[in-house]
Design a protein around this motif. Structure first.
Motif, PDB file in Angstrom:
ATOM      1  N   VAL A 128       0.735  -1.628  -0.131  1.00 48.53           N
ATOM      2  CA  VAL A 128      -0.449   0.188   0.256  1.00 48.53           C
ATOM      3  C   VAL A 128       1.334   1.221   0.476  1.00 48.53           C
ATOM      4  CG1 VAL A 128      -1.471   1.184   1.452  1.00 48.53           C
ATOM      5  CG2 VAL A 128      -1.785  -0.778   1.290  1.00 48.53           C
ATOM      6  N   THR A 129       0.872   2.198  -1.006  1.00 40.01           N
ATOM      7  CA  THR A 129       1.147   3.603  -0.873  1.00 40.01           C
ATOM      8  C   THR A 129       0.890   4.213   0.398  1.00 40.01           C
ATOM      9  OG1 THR A 129       1.867   3.291  -3.282  1.00 40.01           O
ATOM     10  CG2 THR A 129       1.821   5.195  -2.768  1.00 40.01           C
ATOM     11  N   SER A 130       1.828   5.262   0.332  1.00 38.20           N
ATOM     12  CA  SER A 130       1.312   6.007   1.591  1.00 38.20           C
ATOM     13  C   SER A 130       1.839   7.116   1.419  1.00 38.20           C
ATOM     14  CB  SER A 130       1.428   5.376   3.250  1.00 38.20           C
ATOM     15  OG  SER A 130       3.418   5.345   2.858  1.00 38.20           O
ATOM     16  N   GLU A 131       1.372   8.313   1.752  1.00 37.61           N
ATOM     17  CA  GLU A 131       1.725   9.890   1.425  1.00 37.61           C
ATOM     18  C   GLU A 131       1.666  10.423   2.895  1.00 37.61           C
ATOM     19  OE1 GLU A 131       0.030  14.172   0.014  1.00 37.61           O
ATOM     20  OE2 GLU A 131      -0.498  11.816  -1.391  1.00 37.61           O
ATOM     21  N   PRO A 132       2.655  10.145   3.905  1.00 38.18           N
ATOM     22  CA  PRO A 132       2.856  11.143   4.800  1.00 38.18           C
ATOM     23  C   PRO A 132       3.444  12.239   4.895  1.00 38.18           C
ATOM     24  CG  PRO A 132       4.935  10.485   4.820  1.00 38.18           C
ATOM     25  CD  PRO A 132       4.381   9.980   3.337  1.00 38.18           C
ATOM     26  N   VAL A 158       0.221  17.201  14.039  1.00 41.84           N
ATOM     27  CA  VAL A 158      -1.187  16.322  13.650  1.00 41.84           C
ATOM     28  C   VAL A 158      -0.392  15.679  12.593  1.00 41.84           C
ATOM     29  CG1 VAL A 158      -2.874  16.585  12.098  1.00 41.84           C
ATOM     30  CG2 VAL A 158      -2.164  18.808  13.575  1.00 41.84           C
ATOM     31  N   ASN A 159       0.029  14.570  12.725  1.00 47.99           N
ATOM     32  CA  ASN A 159       0.485  13.941  11.739  1.00 47.99           C
ATOM     33  C   ASN A 159      -0.470  12.731  11.126  1.00 47.99           C
ATOM     34  OD1 ASN A 159       2.950  13.529  13.240  1.00 47.99           O
ATOM     35  ND2 ASN A 159       2.201  12.678  14.347  1.00 47.99           N
ATOM     36  N   VAL A 160      -0.662  12.836   9.318  1.00 51.09           N
ATOM     37  CA  VAL A 160      -0.806  12.700   8.569  1.00 51.09           C
ATOM     38  C   VAL A 160      -0.918  11.714   7.640  1.00 51.09           C
ATOM     39  CG1 VAL A 160      -2.731  13.745   6.612  1.00 51.09           C
ATOM     40  CG2 VAL A 160      -2.798  14.981   9.005  1.00 51.09           C
ATOM     41  N   ASN A 161      -1.173  10.689   6.894  1.00 46.29           N
ATOM     42  CA  ASN A 161      -0.594   9.692   6.220  1.00 46.29           C
ATOM     43  C   ASN A 161      -1.704   9.000   5.623  1.00 46.29           C
ATOM     44  OD1 ASN A 161       1.544   8.373   5.554  1.00 46.29           O
ATOM     45  ND2 ASN A 161       1.768   7.211   7.377  1.00 46.29           N
ATOM     46  N   ASN A 164      -4.168   5.285  -0.364  1.00 50.57           N
ATOM     47  CA  ASN A 164      -5.054   5.171  -1.516  1.00 50.57           C
ATOM     48  C   ASN A 164      -5.179   6.214  -1.905  1.00 50.57           C
ATOM     49  OD1 ASN A 164      -5.247   1.630  -1.203  1.00 50.57           O
ATOM     50  ND2 ASN A 164      -6.442   1.995   0.064  1.00 50.57           N
ATOM     51  N   ASP A 165      -5.384   7.280  -3.356  1.00 50.55           N
ATOM     52  CA  ASP A 165      -5.175   8.083  -3.124  1.00 50.55           C
ATOM     53  C   ASP A 165      -5.947   9.113  -2.898  1.00 50.55           C
ATOM     54  OD1 ASP A 165      -3.479   7.696  -5.945  1.00 50.55           O
ATOM     55  OD2 ASP A 165      -5.178   6.910  -6.519  1.00 50.55           O
ATOM     56  N   ARG A 166      -5.273   9.432  -1.194  1.00 49.82           N
ATOM     57  CA  ARG A 166      -6.277  10.522  -0.380  1.00 49.82           C
ATOM     58  C   ARG A 166      -7.900   9.963   0.521  1.00 49.82           C
ATOM     59  NH1 ARG A 166      -3.292  15.751  -0.912  1.00 49.82           N
ATOM     60  NH2 ARG A 166      -1.734  15.793  -0.810  1.00 49.82           N
ATOM     61  N   SER A 167      -7.581   8.742  -0.502  1.00 53.92           N
ATOM     62  CA  SER A 167      -8.994   7.872  -0.252  1.00 53.92           C
ATOM     63  C   SER A 167      -9.611   7.784   1.391  1.00 53.92           C
ATOM     64  CB  SER A 167      -9.910   7.154  -1.099  1.00 53.92           C
ATOM     65  OG  SER A 167      -9.158   5.808  -0.502  1.00 53.92           O
ATOM     66  N   GLU A 168      -8.335   6.947   2.199  1.00 53.71           N
ATOM     67  CA  GLU A 168      -8.263   6.739   3.600  1.00 53.71           C
ATOM     68  C   GLU A 168      -6.790   7.784   4.505  1.00 53.71           C
ATOM     69  OE1 GLU A 168      -9.525   2.363   3.546  1.00 53.71           O
ATOM     70  OE2 GLU A 168      -7.101   2.537   2.719  1.00 53.71           O
ATOM     71  N   VAL A 169      -6.956   7.780   5.422  1.00 60.15           N
ATOM     72  CA  VAL A 169      -6.445   8.355   5.712  1.00 60.15           C
ATOM     73  C   VAL A 169      -5.553   8.290   7.549  1.00 60.15           C
ATOM     74  CG1 VAL A 169      -7.767   9.961   6.686  1.00 60.15           C
ATOM     75  CG2 VAL A 169      -5.214  10.766   6.565  1.00 60.15           C
ATOM     76  N   ILE A 170      -4.328   7.692   8.015  1.00 60.43           N
ATOM     77  CA  ILE A 170      -4.756   7.347   9.872  1.00 60.43           C
ATOM     78  C   ILE A 170      -3.550   8.986  10.486  1.00 60.43           C
ATOM     79  CG2 ILE A 170      -2.739   6.431  10.646  1.00 60.43           C
ATOM     80  CD1 ILE A 170      -3.328   4.261   9.252  1.00 60.43           C
ATOM     81  N   ILE A 171      -4.393   9.469  11.373  1.00 60.38           N
ATOM     82  CA  ILE A 171      -4.337  10.755  11.917  1.00 60.38           C
ATOM     83  C   ILE A 171      -3.466  11.090  13.249  1.00 60.38           C
ATOM     84  CG2 ILE A 171      -5.046  13.154  12.651  1.00 60.38           C
ATOM     85  CD1 ILE A 171      -7.214  12.937   9.584  1.00 60.38           C
ATOM     86  N   LYS A 180      -6.087   7.460  14.094  1.00 64.23           N
ATOM     87  CA  LYS A 180      -7.262   6.802  14.060  1.00 64.23           C
ATOM     88  C   LYS A 180      -7.315   6.913  12.282  1.00 64.23           C
ATOM     89  CE  LYS A 180      -8.592   7.724  17.696  1.00 64.23           C
ATOM     90  NZ  LYS A 180      -8.497   6.789  19.226  1.00 64.23           N
ATOM     91  N   LYS A 181      -8.239   5.750  12.187  1.00 65.62           N
ATOM     92  CA  LYS A 181      -8.272   5.606   9.905  1.00 65.62           C
ATOM     93  C   LYS A 181      -9.466   6.410   9.945  1.00 65.62           C
ATOM     94  CE  LYS A 181      -8.229   2.021   6.796  1.00 65.62           C
ATOM     95  NZ  LYS A 181      -7.910   0.162   6.340  1.00 65.62           N
TER      96      LYS A 181
END
Length: 230
Positions: A128-132, A158-161, A164-171, A180-181
């Motif tokens: 899975v490709t992530s964008e942190p 504020v950590n943001v990851n 899937n093209d920003r359709s999901e995020v973990i903060i 939190k997903k």
């Protein structure tokens, strides 16, 4: 190779990598590494046998069913005691047992591990490709029932990851909010709205013209609470 030897090898390699990347590590970092390596091993090898929930408040409803993985938890804990006999004592062992069982019972744990191993070890645990990114907030305002009740000039990370093209995020917010997903529900005019897998949490990200976060809102609708981060 038996389970104890596997756990010992995993931890030896992981701490060797950590030492190369950051030098020495604290007792808290040792505890976190042992817990996360144990959870990663269990989920990788027994994902289909685990019982898990998205809502952390419901973990107690499934945790007993995951006690069958005690030999795995024990093998990592024992290996840690041998590696760090003066730092990893009875208190750390007990805390690890509780954390491992709780964490493998949380449905979002793999997403958390993906972020952890990327940051700490520089390794991807799946495809899975992530964008942190990190939003460095200098101040925040607290609103209850729509009225501002306080404001603070306090730094928060504020950590943001994104996935899937920003359709999901973990903060996560250091040091006040654990990871939190969330899933994207709307995107308009540079504002991304996410609903948490735990529905008690909503997130609103405002992006500037460079596609970077310039404003962040955490909302807990069940408590009629919003916190604005600038």
């Amino acid at each position: 190779m038996n389970l104890n030897q596997k756990a010992s090898n995993v931890l030896s390699e992981s701490f060797s990598n950590l030492q190369k990347r950051q030098g020495n590590f604290t007792t808290e970092e040792i505890e976190a590494e042992v817990i996360n390596q144990a959870c990663k091993y269990i989920i990788e090898n027994h994902r289909e046998d685990l019982k898990s929930v998205h809502d952390i408040n419901q973990i107690n409803s499934v945790i007993m069913k995951n006690m069958t993985f005690q030999p795995y938890a024990l093998s990592f804990i024992n290996a840690a005691s041998k590696l760090f006999p003066h730092q990893y004592g009875e208190a750390e062992r007990k805390a690890a047992f509780n954390s491992i069982y709780s964490n493998i019972s949380w449905a979002e744990m793999w997403d958390y591990l993906r972020d952890y191993f990327l940051k700490k070890h520089g390794t991807a645990i799946d495809n899975v490709t992530s964008e942190p990114c990190i939003f460095y907030s200098q101040r925040h305002e607290r609103f209850e029932q729509g009225f501002k009740v306080s404001e603070s000039d306090v730094e928060r990370n504020v950590n943001v990851n994104f996935f899937n093209d920003r359709s999901e995020v973990i903060i996560s917010i250091e040091p006040t909010l654990s990871a939190k997903k969330a899933h994207l529900v709307s995107s308009q005019n540079g504002v991304l709205n996410y609903t948490g897998a735990d529905p008690d949490y909503l997130f609103e990200l405002h992006l500037d013209t460079y596609d970077e976060i310039e404003h962040f809102i955490l909302e807990l609708p069940n408590r009629h609470l919003k916190i604005h981060y600038d």
